[in-house]
Design an enzyme around this catalytic site. Structure first.
Site, short mmCIF file in Angstrom:
data_model
loop_
_atom_site.label_atom_id
_atom_site.label_comp_id
_atom_site.label_asym_id
_atom_site.label_seq_id
_atom_site.Cartn_x
_atom_site.Cartn_y
_atom_site.Cartn_z
N ARG A 1 -10.70 -15.08 -31.58
CA ARG A 1 -11.57 -14.20 -32.34
C ARG A 1 -12.23 -14.92 -33.49
NH1 ARG A 1 -9.08 -8.93 -31.19
NH2 ARG A 1 -10.50 -7.44 -32.04
N ARG B 1 -12.62 7.40 -28.40
CA ARG B 1 -11.54 6.74 -27.65
C ARG B 1 -10.16 7.33 -27.98
NH1 ARG B 1 -10.99 0.28 -27.67
NH2 ARG B 1 -10.60 0.46 -29.91
N ARG C 1 -14.43 -3.88 -38.50
CA ARG C 1 -14.13 -4.70 -37.32
C ARG C 1 -15.40 -5.21 -36.66
NH1 ARG C 1 -11.24 -0.09 -34.85
NH2 ARG C 1 -11.13 -1.20 -32.87
N LYS D 1 -13.06 -4.30 -23.02
CA LYS D 1 -12.17 -5.43 -22.69
C LYS D 1 -10.85 -4.96 -22.12
CE LYS D 1 -12.08 -7.38 -26.74
NZ LYS D 1 -13.01 -6.54 -27.51
N ARG E 1 -6.34 5.76 -32.02
CA ARG E 1 -5.75 4.61 -32.70
C ARG E 1 -5.95 4.72 -34.20
NH1 ARG E 1 -7.55 -0.85 -29.57
NH2 ARG E 1 -8.04 -1.45 -31.71
#
Ligand code: ADP
Length: 216
Positions: free
Chosen positions: A91, A125, A168, A15, A157
């Site tokens: 969400r 990531r 998540r 995204k 992160r």
């Protein structure tokens, strides 16, 4: 106002990457609730400290708080003039209904990437702490780990831990899938395959959005 788009997709579906490309293509403003919350965390406000606890554990913030944030952001002149590309909102079904009440959305795009693929992407990531540019262990910045775009520090992160990722992804299935389904019921949903190079995926999304816009 310009286009009014929503991007859905599992964590790691792309995204953030796609939003940057699409915002440029449509001349719309990329509005990322995750980026907005991370800015609040970096500023060290009371709100930022509270938000960080939810985020690091992989939990969603309460709908009322998110609605306040998004309502304020969508009322700002850059968005009311250029249009928006929403990334990370809505969400939940409650957020979706509220958004439908305050905007006249053109279309929502669901970027479909299987769970095993996003798990792999999320663990490798790396992101720039300053501008949010996205890298990975396989595609690091030219001078590891300094951002090619802004010179900021590129790190993992805090919520890209195995535990928070699992939580998540579960929240996505439980809370966000019903929101996506709602857009489907309203005929406002396009689904695209999110696998392949970022420019290939962007081309698929643009084709789906343009087809939807011209078919109205
Ligand atoms: P990801 O999609 O990878 O989880 P984001 O950067 O979009 O990452 O969001 C990071 C975190 O910020 C979420 O896990 C959640 O805690 C919080 N957050 C972002 N958007 C929302 C939202 N619309 N509602 C509730 N919490 C949100």
């Amino acid at each position: 106002m310009g286009v009014q788009l929503v991007l859905f997709g599992r964590q790691g579906a792309g995204k953030g990457t796609q939003s940057a490309l699409l915002a440029k293509h449509y001349g719309a403003v990329h509005v990322s609730t995750g980026d907005m919350l991370r800015e609040a965390v970096a500023e060290g406000t009371d709100f930022g400290r509270q938000a960080k606890q939810y985020m690091d554990s992989g939990a969603l913030l309460p709908d009322e708080i998110m609605l306040g944030i998004i309502t304020e952001r969508l009322a700002q002149p850059d968005v009311t003039e250029g249009g928006f590309l929403l990334d990370g909102f809505p969400r939940t079904l409650g957020q979706a209904e509220a958004l439908l009440g305050i905007t006249s959305l053109d279309v929502a795009v669901n970027i479909e990437v299987p769970r095993d693929v996003v798990l792999e992407r999320l663990s490798s990531r790396r992101v720039c702490t300053t501008c949010g540019a996205i890298y990975s262990l396989a595609e690091p910045p030219t001078h590891p780990w300094t951002c090619d775009v802004c010179g900021g520090e590129v790190v993992q992160r805090d919520d890209d831990t195995a535990e928070a990722i699992t939580k998540r992804l579960a929240a996505y299935e439980r809370d966000t899938v019903p929101a996506i389904d709602r857009f489907g019921e309203l005929g406002l949903l396009e689904t695209v395959d999110g696998q392949g190079r970022p420019d290939e995926v962007a081309a698929r999304i643009e084709a789906a959005v343009d087809a939807h816009l011209s078919g109205r």
